[in-house]
Scaffold this active site. Structure first.
Site, PDB file in Angstrom:
ATOM      1  N   GLU A   1     -22.832   2.468 -10.766  1.00 10.18           N
ATOM      2  CA  GLU A   1     -23.492   2.067  -9.527  1.00 10.18           C
ATOM      3  C   GLU A   1     -24.844   2.755  -9.423  1.00 10.18           C
ATOM      4  OE1 GLU A   1     -21.009   3.406  -6.314  1.00 10.18           O
ATOM      5  OE2 GLU A   1     -21.098   5.505  -6.928  1.00 10.18           O
TER       6      GLU A   1
ATOM      7  N   ARG B   1      -7.024  -3.464  -1.701  1.00 15.23           N
ATOM      8  CA  ARG B   1      -8.310  -3.098  -1.119  1.00 15.23           C
ATOM      9  C   ARG B   1      -9.042  -1.969  -1.839  1.00 15.23           C
ATOM     10  NH1 ARG B   1      -7.528   1.681   1.453  1.00 15.23           N
ATOM     11  NH2 ARG B   1      -5.418   2.206   2.176  1.00 15.23           N
TER      12      ARG B   1
ATOM     13  N   SER C   1     -17.076  -3.846  -8.743  1.00 16.21           N
ATOM     14  CA  SER C   1     -15.735  -3.592  -9.270  1.00 16.21           C
ATOM     15  C   SER C   1     -14.981  -4.914  -9.271  1.00 16.21           C
ATOM     16  CB  SER C   1     -14.983  -2.574  -8.410  1.00 16.21           C
ATOM     17  OG  SER C   1     -14.586  -3.144  -7.172  1.00 16.21           O
TER      18      SER C   1
ATOM     19  N   ASN D   1     -13.192   9.979   4.753  1.00 15.03           N
ATOM     20  CA  ASN D   1     -11.819  10.452   4.926  1.00 15.03           C
ATOM     21  C   ASN D   1     -11.440  11.451   3.829  1.00 15.03           C
ATOM     22  OD1 ASN D   1     -11.848   8.654   7.022  1.00 15.03           O
ATOM     23  ND2 ASN D   1     -10.310   7.274   6.197  1.00 15.03           N
TER      24      ASN D   1
ATOM     25  N   THR E   1       0.830  -1.200   0.000  1.00 11.60           N
ATOM     26  CA  THR E   1       0.000   0.000   0.000  1.00 11.60           C
ATOM     27  C   THR E   1       0.868   1.255   0.000  1.00 11.60           C
ATOM     28  OG1 THR E   1      -1.773  -1.177   1.157  1.00 11.60           O
ATOM     29  CG2 THR E   1      -1.874   1.212   1.155  1.00 11.60           C
TER      30      THR E   1
ATOM     31  N   ARG F   1     -18.073   5.982 -11.599  1.00  9.66           N
ATOM     32  CA  ARG F   1     -18.339   4.568 -11.361  1.00  9.66           C
ATOM     33  C   ARG F   1     -19.663   4.157 -12.005  1.00  9.66           C
ATOM     34  NH1 ARG F   1     -16.268   3.541  -5.134  1.00  9.66           N
ATOM     35  NH2 ARG F   1     -14.465   4.936  -5.240  1.00  9.66           N
TER      36      ARG F   1
ATOM     37  N   THR G   1     -16.540  -7.349   2.639  1.00  6.34           N
ATOM     38  CA  THR G   1     -17.122  -6.027   2.464  1.00  6.34           C
ATOM     39  C   THR G   1     -18.607  -6.146   2.156  1.00  6.34           C
ATOM     40  OG1 THR G   1     -17.190  -4.102   0.968  1.00  6.34           O
ATOM     41  CG2 THR G   1     -16.270  -6.132   0.077  1.00  6.34           C
TER      42      THR G   1
ATOM     43  N   LYS H   1     -13.576 -10.182  -3.545  1.00  5.75           N
ATOM     44  CA  LYS H   1     -14.088 -10.444  -2.201  1.00  5.75           C
ATOM     45  C   LYS H   1     -15.215 -11.479  -2.245  1.00  5.75           C
ATOM     46  CE  LYS H   1     -12.335  -8.544   0.665  1.00  5.75           C
ATOM     47  NZ  LYS H   1     -11.017  -8.816   1.302  1.00  5.75           N
TER      48      LYS H   1
ATOM     49  N   TYR I   1     -12.225  -5.426  -7.721  1.00  6.61           N
ATOM     50  CA  TYR I   1     -11.877  -5.651  -6.313  1.00  6.61           C
ATOM     51  C   TYR I   1     -13.025  -6.322  -5.573  1.00  6.61           C
ATOM     52  CZ  TYR I   1     -12.166  -4.491  -1.388  1.00  6.61           C
ATOM     53  OH  TYR I   1     -12.384  -4.567  -0.034  1.00  6.61           O
ATOM     54  N   HIS I   2     -14.236  -5.806  -5.717  1.00  5.46           N
ATOM     55  CA  HIS I   2     -15.366  -6.372  -4.985  1.00  5.46           C
ATOM     56  C   HIS I   2     -15.662  -7.803  -5.439  1.00  5.46           C
ATOM     57  CE1 HIS I   2     -16.204  -2.070  -3.997  1.00  5.46           C
ATOM     58  NE2 HIS I   2     -16.528  -2.623  -2.843  1.00  5.46           N
TER      59      HIS I   2
END
Length: 385
Positions: free
Chosen positions: A328, A100, A180, A240, A35, A326, A144, A186, A182-183
């Site tokens: 979504e 991630r 995505s 964040n 990372t 994105r 997630t 998972k 990434y998802h």
């Protein structure tokens, strides 16, 4: 307990190591420091400067009087993982050792392939290592809520659901629709873990966590103990990222209509929840799903809350809707079930409204550092590029 944290250098891994060590557990960690490298790749860095691994361990000893063992290595290296497990014989493994970021996985073919290979190989290595070393080891995998997408049904806190398909009733895996690459990895993690759980009787806690926000936990009592904090468009999660935008005077980047709704949890409450799940493992051979979140908000509401918090601290904050990069749903139903953690005595200590002011206060002394990376905040990764 002896607990092996894979991905100890990360946003969640480091504060979890501090929490568990402070509670008297023996903590061993592995991280390949990817990372840090990936953040540099996109031209960004952690909002808080991060000490080297050996310095982090030293500072934890100095301020908290805890001992943490930190190995630099890659979980996709099976022999390396086996050697560490044979040496330390963990009672539980926390699997955070994955790429991630959804945007990172959607940049191009190379990033998508890396995400799939890294995430799936690391998960399979953990599964086979547990089988080889000690099948009773509790595997706690960070999943997630994004595995489910945005279904028009209440998301159950279980791996199976009763369903009627073409008039026939059956028990099926809860439907998932990731958003995505990434998802999707998972989702495949869940499929692999479930398959080998049923094959070999492995003990699994599969955490479906919502986005985490926050700058500190009870153990972060000195600047040298801070965890990383990402805010760029690739690595920074929405809360964040918004806090940094508020400090830098960048309009808060609400994607599309801003109706995207998720379950959020503070960093402190995430640590508390993870600790409870480790200290209260499932029965041997059980597959446990835990939906880990505390509050539900849509992106518009979060932007309004950040704006109010920033203005109360003297900042001028604007909200700037942008075309959604994105693919979504921007308005949708969202109602996940949450029973496991409350049954273990988990009740959130933090709430987003109050925590936003603390986050902004923590970040303000680093304004000059944040300015250096402001060009990485606006979205550049597009799903249909």
């Amino acid at each position: 307990m002896r607990i092996l944290i894979l991905g100890i250098d990360g946003y969640l891994g480091w504060p979890l190591a501090l929490r568990l060590a402070k509670r008297g557990h023996e903590v061993i960690g592995i991280d390949n420091l990817s990372t840090r490298r990936f953040s540099e790749e996109v031209g960004s860095d952690s909002a808080f400067p991060l000490p080297r691994p050996q310095d982090r361990v030293r500072e934890a000893k100095r301020h908290l009087d805890v001992d943490i063992t930190f190995y630099i290595g890659d979980v996709t290296d099976y022999n390396f993982l086996i050697d560490i497990m044979k040496k330390h014989k963990p009672d539980a493994i926390v699997h955070f050792a994955e790429q991630r970021s959804a945007p990172y996985s959607m940049k191009d073919r190379d990033h998508a392939v890396y995400t799939v290979v890294n995430n799936e190989v690391s998960t399979l290595n953990v599964i086979y290592a547990v089988k080889q070393i000690d099948p009773t080891i509790h595997i706690l995998k960070m999943g997630t809520m994004g595995e489910y997408g945005t279904p028009n049904f209440d998301i159950p806190e279980s791996i199976y659901v009763e369903a009627i398909v073409n008039g026939k009733k059956d028990k099926i895996i809860v439907p998932r629709k990731a958003g995505s690459v990434y998802h999707w990895t998972k989702v495949h993690d869940t499929d692999f873990l479930l398959y080998f759980h049923e094959l070999w009787g492995l003990t699994i806690t599969d955490i479906m966590q919502g986005p985490v926000y926050g700058t500190r936990t009870e153990e972060i009592v000195d600047e040298s103990l801070r965890t990383r904090f990402d805010f760029d468009e690739t690595w920074g999660t929405v809360v964040n990222r918004f806090c940094v935008q508020a400090i830098l005077g960048i309009p808060l980047t609400v994607y599309g209509r801003g109706g995207q709704t998720r379950g959020f949890i503070s960093l402190e409450d995430s640590m508390e929840a993870l600790t409870l799940l480790l200290e209260h493992p499932p029965n041997q051979g059980e597959y446990r799903v835990a939906n880990q979140f505390a509050e539900i908000y849509n992106v518009r509401k979060i932007a309004e809350m950040v704006k109010n918090a920033g203005e109360e601290l003297g900042l001028k904050v604007e909200i700037g809707p942008l075309p959604n990069p994105r693919v979504e749903a921007e308005e949708h139903y969202y109602n996940p079930e949450r029973k496991v953690l409350p049954s273990l005595g988990f009740y959130p200590k933090k709430n987003l409204k109050d925590e936003l002011k603390n986050m902004i206060k923590d970040l303000l002394p680093y304004r000059e550092r944040l300015e250096r990376y402001k060009d990485t905040i606006l979205p550049r990764t597009k799903w249909r590029k």
